[in-house]
Design a protein around this motif. Structure first.
Motif: not given
Length: 483
Positions: A79, A117, A172
């Motif tokens: 992430p 994401v 994520e």
């Protein structure tokens, strides 16, 4: 340098003796009443195979540059916010990228995953760009990478942290899972025994061992057993590819070069739908790679000596490595092991019948990579390519496994160090021997020592320069700086 001259020349020997008076020299000569007659051996035949041309897809170099630098050819990663907390912002922005990538190091790319994401994953420049003399050069093979540790050691801790911060079922955490699986599989299987060499071949083997050849979907349990050993390679310069009819040191990458680029996406790809999307764009990456030129030698060159070296080169090296200048030629030769005599392990690894090789060849040649669109073909014939030498000054260390630190050592195999260590400072460059400054060691003290006794790390072979005089070697080195 591909013609081996084995003529013992008494005159050349005298010319390189330390200076002495004519009287002493006469005394030395008087000792030799009847010089031994040395019969000239038959010239050694350098066995080569001309590699057939592979017609490549055309593309747009400008689009290829943008896709290479900032494209979403990866499907999963860390992430974005977590990546910044781990590594911090890199404000050098040497690729002049915008948006999220403006503060991401050149060897990683920020992108949006399929489930929305913002993530970061390694890109192709991780291995295919580097610094020399503090200058960043795209296409220069990574010469200082450190793959001596298990890169999976921190995956469990990072996974726990991501699950804790974002939630175990968060987008994520879900988008990170494939990245974590791949690194976990790669880590223990791709460790090298010295810094500076690359486990690229083993990385490919690990990734394809976990993916279905037709669907490219990840399999948690490997589909074939892999050995623990890693056969090291150097990373060839990208700007050489435009001259070559086959990819890789052993020339086993044939037909569509673009397909091989998609191999990098196997780290995180989630199936053939993404592979087809990437396949439509990698032809632009190939066009960009073809646009790259070798960097000019940045130090002084003795032009008169280089002129003498050109003659030596054309008489000794050009028939396999090609000619340079206004009318360039390159023969695309694959040189047999018995001729080149360099470390055979990389060639033998793919040219020896085994369960792994059967799986590997079938996976590429008969699966998606070898049947969809323009096919990639893997053809291991044995031997090594005699590469083009454009920008050779910048591509130290030398040979396919990076076992020789300088060009002077390449031209005199007897002088090559058994154990050698360099600083890995990219400006620690030897302009006299043309390559990295190094110290000769008595053994392998740490990861920065290159040990030529290890399997796959040998520095023998390519002895075609051994019979040159020191004067010829110095002239040849000066010419090689100009390529």
């Amino acid at each position: 340098m591909k013609y081996k001259f084995q003529i013992l020349c008494l005159l050349s020997f005298i010319l390189v003796l330390p200076s002495c008076s004519s009287e002493n020299l006469a005394e030395e000569l008087e000792i030799i009443e009847e010089p031994e007659v040395v019969e000239e051996p038959e010239p050694e035949i350098i066995r080569t195979t001309a590699i057939p041309e592979s017609v490549q897809r055309p593309g747009d170099a400008e689009k290829g540059e943008q896709y290479l630098f900032s494209g979403d050819y990866m499907s999963a990663g860390i992430p974005y916010d977590a990546w910044l907390r781990l590594y911090g912002e890199d404000n050098s922005n040497i690729l002049n990228r915008i948006g999220d990538n403006a503060v991401i190091s050149y060897d990683n790319t920020a992108f949006i995953t399929k489930n929305g994401v913002r993530a970061v994953a390694p890109n192709c420049l991780n291995c295919h760009s580097s610094f020399i003399n503090d200058e960043y050069v795209i296409g220069l093979g990574q010469h200082d990478g450190d793959y001596t540790t298990n890169r999976a050691d921190n995956v469990a801790l990072l996974t726990t942290a991501i699950n804790s911060v974002y939630g175990a079922n968060s987008p994520e955490a879900i988008s990170y899972q494939q990245f974590a699986k791949s690194i976990t599989a790669l880590g223990p299987k791709t460790m090298t025994l010295s810094r500076g060499v690359n486990p690229a071949n083993k990385i490919a083997e690990v990734l394809v061992s976990h993916r279905d050849k037709n669907t490219l979907e990840w399999q948690d349990d490997p589909l074939v057993d892999l050995p623990d050993e890693v056969i090291p390679t150097d990373v060839p310069a990208w700007w050489l590819l435009k001259k070559k009819n086959a990819m890789f040191f052993n020339a086993m990458g044939r037909m569509d070069f673009c397909k091989s680029f998609i191999g990098a996406s196997l780290l995180t790809i989630d199936g053939t739908e993404k592979a087809i999307e990437v396949d439509e764009k990698v032809e632009d990456i190939l066009a960009y790679i073809y646009s790259l030129e070798a960097p000019d030698y940045p130090f002084e060159v003795n032009s008169d000596l280089a002129g003498e070296g050109k003659v030596v080169f054309e008489n000794t090296c050009s028939s396999c490595h090609g000619t340079y200048g206004e009318q360039e030629t390159y023969p695309n030769f694959l040189v047999a092991l018995e001729s080149i005599q360099t470390d055979p392990e990389l060639s033998n690894h793919y040219n020896t019948p085994s369960e792994l090789n059967t799986y590997f060849l079938d996976w590429f040649n008969n699966g998606w990579f070898g049947t969809f669109g323009s096919p990639l073909e893997i053809v291991p014939e044995g031997g090594y390519v005699a590469p083009p030498l454009d920008g050779i000054w910048a591509t130290a260390p030398y040979l396919h496994n990076g076992s020789v630190p300088t060009l002077m050592d390449m031209l005199n195999s007897k002088a090559r160090p058994e154990f050698w260590k360099r600083s890995f400072d990219n400006a620690d460059y030897d302009t006299n021997k043309v390559g990295w400054n190094y110290t000769v060691e008595t053994g392998q003290s740490d990861k920065n020592t290159y040990n030529t006794n290890l399997k796959g790390y040998g520095n023998g072979g390519h002895i075609f320069g051994d019979e040159l005089t020191n004067t010829e070697r110095l002239a040849l080195l000066e010419y090689l700086k100009t390529l």
